[in-house]
Design an enzyme around this catalytic site. Sequence first.
Site, PDB file in Angstrom:
ATOM      1  N   GLU A 116      34.592  55.998  45.117  1.00 12.00           N
ATOM      2  CA  GLU A 116      34.085  54.886  45.930  1.00 12.00           C
ATOM      3  C   GLU A 116      34.733  54.843  47.316  1.00 12.00           C
ATOM      4  O   GLU A 116      34.698  53.803  47.986  1.00 12.00           O
ATOM      5  CB  GLU A 116      34.285  53.547  45.211  1.00 12.00           C
ATOM      6  N   HIS A 139      38.373  47.000  44.191  1.00 10.48           N
ATOM      7  CA  HIS A 139      37.143  46.966  43.390  1.00 10.48           C
ATOM      8  C   HIS A 139      37.522  46.949  41.916  1.00 10.48           C
ATOM      9  O   HIS A 139      38.434  47.659  41.496  1.00 10.48           O
ATOM     10  CB  HIS A 139      36.296  48.204  43.706  1.00 10.48           C
ATOM     11  N   HIS A 141      35.898  45.517  37.621  1.00 11.48           N
ATOM     12  CA  HIS A 141      34.754  45.162  36.772  1.00 11.48           C
ATOM     13  C   HIS A 141      35.083  43.941  35.917  1.00 11.48           C
ATOM     14  O   HIS A 141      35.178  44.051  34.683  1.00 11.48           O
ATOM     15  CB  HIS A 141      34.404  46.337  35.841  1.00 11.48           C
ATOM     16  N   GLU A 169      38.345  24.027  43.306  1.00  8.50           N
ATOM     17  CA  GLU A 169      39.079  24.840  44.271  1.00  8.50           C
ATOM     18  C   GLU A 169      38.253  25.982  44.892  1.00  8.50           C
ATOM     19  O   GLU A 169      38.648  26.545  45.901  1.00  8.50           O
ATOM     20  CB  GLU A 169      40.290  25.475  43.588  1.00  8.50           C
ATOM     21  N   HIS A 210      27.608  45.697  38.059  1.00  6.25           N
ATOM     22  CA  HIS A 210      28.635  46.740  38.145  1.00  6.25           C
ATOM     23  C   HIS A 210      30.035  46.125  38.304  1.00  6.25           C
ATOM     24  O   HIS A 210      30.914  46.401  37.495  1.00  6.25           O
ATOM     25  CB  HIS A 210      28.335  47.681  39.323  1.00  6.25           C
TER      26      HIS A 210
HETATM   27  P1  13P Z   1      36.749  56.132  40.290  1.00 10.64           P
HETATM   28  O1  13P Z   1      37.433  56.552  39.024  1.00 10.64           O
HETATM   29  O2  13P Z   1      36.126  57.273  41.037  1.00 10.64           O
HETATM   30  O3  13P Z   1      37.675  55.290  41.184  1.00 10.64           O
HETATM   31  O4  13P Z   1      35.507  55.208  39.885  1.00 10.64           O
HETATM   32  C1  13P Z   1      35.692  54.045  39.152  1.00 10.64           C
HETATM   33  C2  13P Z   1      34.659  53.019  39.462  1.00 10.64           C
HETATM   34  O5  13P Z   1      34.890  51.847  39.226  1.00 10.64           O
HETATM   35  C3  13P Z   1      33.382  53.443  40.054  1.00 10.64           C
HETATM   36  O6  13P Z   1      32.703  52.361  40.598  1.00 10.64           O
HETATM   37 ZN    ZN Z   2      33.184  50.452  39.574  1.00  9.37          ZN
END
Ligand code: 13P
Ligand code: ZN
Length: 271
Positions: A116, A139, A141, A169, A210
Amino acid sequence: MHYIYNAPFMEEMKKTTANMYRLGWDERNGGNISYMLDEKMVGVYLDLDNVIRRIPIGFNAKPLIGKIFIVTGTGEYFKNISDDPESKLGIIRIAEDGCTAELLWGYKDGGKFTSELPAHLMSHMARLSVDPENRVVTHCHPTYTLAMNQVVPLEDRIFTRALWKTCTECIVVFPDGVGVLPWMVCGNNAIGEATAEKMKEYRLVVWGLHGIYGTGKTMDEAFGLIETVEKAAQLYMIPGSMPRINTIEDDQLRAVAERFGVEYRKDFLDL
Ligand code: 13P
Ligand code: ZN
């Protein structure tokens, strides 16, 4: 030369990735972090003239030429980073051509930066254009944020309002709201460009079904933003289909925002 394993930025990367794993936001290799470092500070730990490898980045990151980042490696598990940072993290500098990363440290097993990287570097460029002090792009999940993606339209205003109304908040922590992208293929320049477009307006961007991106001047800011969204998403999802008889009204959201003096998205309220 000081010992890099004890550098404050290394401690932050180790602590943050371990925390994110424990919170359940980064299963397997899920998630990635890029953290812009001060050249003088890195120079205390590394010989900046010693380039270990040159790795193409697949686009032109001209505004970031000369900038140095510590970046999680692709395929690496957040749960393992603190045990072996030199294999699972890398320190890269954007080369003079804008299209190459110079590896200064890390990715010891022959690995490379996150898939990413386009979204990360393009987000850095976008955030720096509106906030010259931005340093971190994260980033992950997070579970409830993703659950919410299944039941709330993937649209900035609707999604932000749903979060703001769960928890007092929220409008204070992210008065600028949350940008939301539809589902897209990840790991390419197109999703990077779409993310960066949203990052001109928002510090938080949801990737539909995602995950989420959080940014900030510090690791705490980026982490705290995601943490607050995830808490709100949890509060949104836990009642399930039970009738919602209490919610924060728009005039109450305005009152809190005014009390704390934050610049909020007035166009996101129905007043
Ligand atoms: P990477 O292992 O390449 O960082 O990817 C993980 C991910 O969350 C892809 O969106
Ligand atoms: Zn991801």
